[in-house]
Design a protein around this motif. Structure first.
Motif: not given
Length: 174
Positions: A130-134, A142-145
Motif C-alpha cells: 500500500l505504501a508503494a502504491k502511494h 498510475e498504479y496498475a495493480g
C-alpha cells in the motif's frame, strides 16, 4: 484463472520455520523465468510502462516481470540503501512483524501518467504494498495493480490494492 506455475510453486516451495521458501526455488534453472511469466500474464496488454519491485525479493521478481512485459524496472528501496537523486518517500503501517519502515523511490524513475505494476513475492499485511502504491501515485504514476507469488492479504487490503493477482494463497502452504 489459475497460473500454470501454481502447482509447481505449491508443491515445491519448502516450508522452513513456518514460512514457504519461495526464494530458494529460484536457485533452480528456469524457475525465475516461469515465475516471471506467471506474474506478468494477468497484466499483458495493460500498457505497463514500469514494474516496481519491493526490496529485496521483489527486485528479483519485478525484473523478470519487466522483461516479460518489455517495461522498465523501478526499485522501491528500504532504509540504508544507496539510492541517489531526488526521492519520494513514505512510512508504512506496521508489518506483520510490527515494524513500520520508510520506503523510497527515485522520483525520476516514474513519469507522469506511466502505468506501474507492483511486484513482490509475498504479501502478509499489505502495508508495504500500500505504501508503494502511494509512492507510485506521489511520483505521478498510475498504479496498475499488484502481482505476487503468495497472497496472505485481508479482503479489505486486497480491495485497497486492487487489482491483485497471486499465483497461490498462503493457506496452501502447510
Amino acid at each position: 484463472m489459475r497460473s500454470p506455475f501454481h502447482d509447481e510453486l505449491v508443491a515445491r516451495a519448502r516450508v522452513i520455520d513456518g514460512h514457504a521458501d519461495v526464494l530458494g526455488m529460484l536457485a533452480e534453472a528456469g524457475v525465475l523465468r516461469r515465475a516471471g511469466a506467471a506474474l506478468a500474464a494477468p497484466f499483458a496488454g495493460e500498457r505497463i510502462a514500469k514494474v516496481a519491485g519491493l526490496e529485496a525479493r521483489g527486485f528479483i521478481l519485478a525484473a523478470a516481470v519487466a522483461l516479460e512485459l518489455d517495461a522498465g524496472f523501478v526499485a522501491v528501496r528500504k532504509p540504508g540503501s544507496i539510492h541517489p537523486g531526488p526521492k519520494a518517500s513514505v512510512v508504512t503501517a506496521p508489518s506483520w512483524r510490527g515494524h513500520a519502515v520508510t520506503l523510497a523511490v527515485q522520483r525520476a524513475a516514474v513519469g507522469n501518467g506511466e502505468r506501474v505494476l507492483l511486484v513482490d513475492d509475498w504479501a502478509e499485511t499489505g502495508s508495504q504494498a500500500l505504501a508503494a502504491k502511494h509512492l507510485i501515485e506521489k511520483c505521478g504514476g498510475e498504479y496498475a495493480g499488484l502481482s505476487m507469488l503468495v497472497d496472505q492479504l485481508s479482503d479489505d487490503m486486497r480491495n485497497a490494492l486492487a487489482p491483485v493477482f497471486a499465483v497461490a494463497d498462503a493457506a496452501e502452504f502447510g
